[in-house]
Write a protein that holds these residues in place. Structure first.
Motif, PDB file in Angstrom:
ATOM      1  N   THR A   5      44.094  41.657  40.113  1.00 57.87           N
ATOM      2  CA  THR A   5      43.647  41.001  38.882  1.00 57.87           C
ATOM      3  C   THR A   5      42.549  39.970  39.130  1.00 57.87           C
ATOM      4  O   THR A   5      41.548  39.953  38.401  1.00 57.87           O
ATOM      5  CB  THR A   5      44.837  40.370  38.138  1.00 57.87           C
ATOM      6  N   PRO A   6      42.672  39.093  40.148  1.00 62.28           N
ATOM      7  CA  PRO A   6      41.588  38.125  40.375  1.00 62.28           C
ATOM      8  C   PRO A   6      40.254  38.797  40.686  1.00 62.28           C
ATOM      9  O   PRO A   6      39.199  38.325  40.255  1.00 62.28           O
ATOM     10  CB  PRO A   6      42.080  37.296  41.565  1.00 62.28           C
ATOM     11  N   ASP A   9      38.918  40.163  37.388  1.00 63.40           N
ATOM     12  CA  ASP A   9      38.446  39.056  36.550  1.00 63.40           C
ATOM     13  C   ASP A   9      37.078  38.562  37.007  1.00 63.40           C
ATOM     14  O   ASP A   9      36.189  38.313  36.183  1.00 63.40           O
ATOM     15  CB  ASP A   9      39.449  37.900  36.567  1.00 63.40           C
ATOM     16  N   ALA A  10      36.892  38.419  38.326  1.00 65.08           N
ATOM     17  CA  ALA A  10      35.607  37.955  38.860  1.00 65.08           C
ATOM     18  C   ALA A  10      34.503  38.968  38.579  1.00 65.08           C
ATOM     19  O   ALA A  10      33.379  38.598  38.194  1.00 65.08           O
ATOM     20  CB  ALA A  10      35.727  37.684  40.364  1.00 65.08           C
ATOM     21  N   ASP A  12      34.440  41.207  36.118  1.00 65.76           N
ATOM     22  CA  ASP A  12      34.167  41.199  34.680  1.00 65.76           C
ATOM     23  C   ASP A  12      33.332  39.988  34.269  1.00 65.76           C
ATOM     24  O   ASP A  12      32.435  40.096  33.434  1.00 65.76           O
ATOM     25  CB  ASP A  12      35.476  41.218  33.883  1.00 65.76           C
ATOM     26  N   HIS A  13      33.606  38.843  34.887  1.00 62.49           N
ATOM     27  CA  HIS A  13      32.866  37.623  34.553  1.00 62.49           C
ATOM     28  C   HIS A  13      31.391  37.756  34.946  1.00 62.49           C
ATOM     29  O   HIS A  13      30.492  37.431  34.158  1.00 62.49           O
ATOM     30  CB  HIS A  13      33.504  36.424  35.252  1.00 62.49           C
ATOM     31  N   GLN A  71      30.395  46.344  37.519  1.00 60.83           N
ATOM     32  CA  GLN A  71      31.731  46.558  36.969  1.00 60.83           C
ATOM     33  C   GLN A  71      32.363  47.845  37.516  1.00 60.83           C
ATOM     34  O   GLN A  71      33.527  47.842  37.914  1.00 60.83           O
ATOM     35  CB  GLN A  71      31.681  46.586  35.455  1.00 60.83           C
ATOM     36  N   ARG A  75      35.641  47.892  39.984  1.00 61.35           N
ATOM     37  CA  ARG A  75      36.866  48.589  39.559  1.00 61.35           C
ATOM     38  C   ARG A  75      37.232  49.701  40.559  1.00 61.35           C
ATOM     39  O   ARG A  75      38.413  49.916  40.844  1.00 61.35           O
ATOM     40  CB  ARG A  75      36.709  49.135  38.153  1.00 61.35           C
ATOM     41  N   VAL A  96      36.788  37.926  45.892  1.00 63.02           N
ATOM     42  CA  VAL A  96      36.512  37.017  44.773  1.00 63.02           C
ATOM     43  C   VAL A  96      35.464  35.992  45.194  1.00 63.02           C
ATOM     44  O   VAL A  96      34.520  35.709  44.446  1.00 63.02           O
ATOM     45  CB  VAL A  96      37.803  36.342  44.269  1.00 63.02           C
TER      46      VAL A  96
END
Length: 108
Positions: A5-6, A9-10, A12-13, A71, A75, A96
């Motif tokens: 998840t981290p 999230d990174a 996607d940001h 992205q 992924r 990250v």
């Protein structure tokens, strides 16, 4: 199972920041940073998925596509980490950091 998840999230940001950036900012280096990161993430995913084969280089598809490349590569790497050989939580933390560092270079 490894929590990616981290990492997601990174990714996607950074991708969102690239999508929101004006063309001039992308051309002044943000897209180059994004492409370099996408290539590195893709290389790492390929090394996990097919270690016996030399990784292919992600092509430069232009400044307006680089957010998608970041992205997708991120992924793909997250999935490779989840389904591949046992990875350490430290690997996710290191990735990250890699992503956030690229984002800081792209958007100082």
């Amino acid at each position: 199972m490894l929590d990616t998840t981290p990492l997601l999230d990174a990714v996607d940001h950074f991708a969102a920041a690239l999508r929101a950036a004006p063309q001039s900012r992308l051309q002044r280096g943000a897209a180059g940073e994004g492409l370099a990161l996408a290539r590195e993430l893709a290389r790492r995913a390929q090394r996990i998925e097919t270690p016996e084969r030399e990784p292919r280089t992600m092509p430069d598809a232009g400044v307006f596509v680089v957010a998608d490349q970041v992205q997708v590569a991120g992924r793909d790497l997250a999935e490779a980490l989840r389904t591949g050989p046992a990875a350490e939580e430290d690997a996710v933390a290191d990735l990250v950091t890699l992503i956030r560092t690229a984002e800081r270079r792209a958007f100082p």
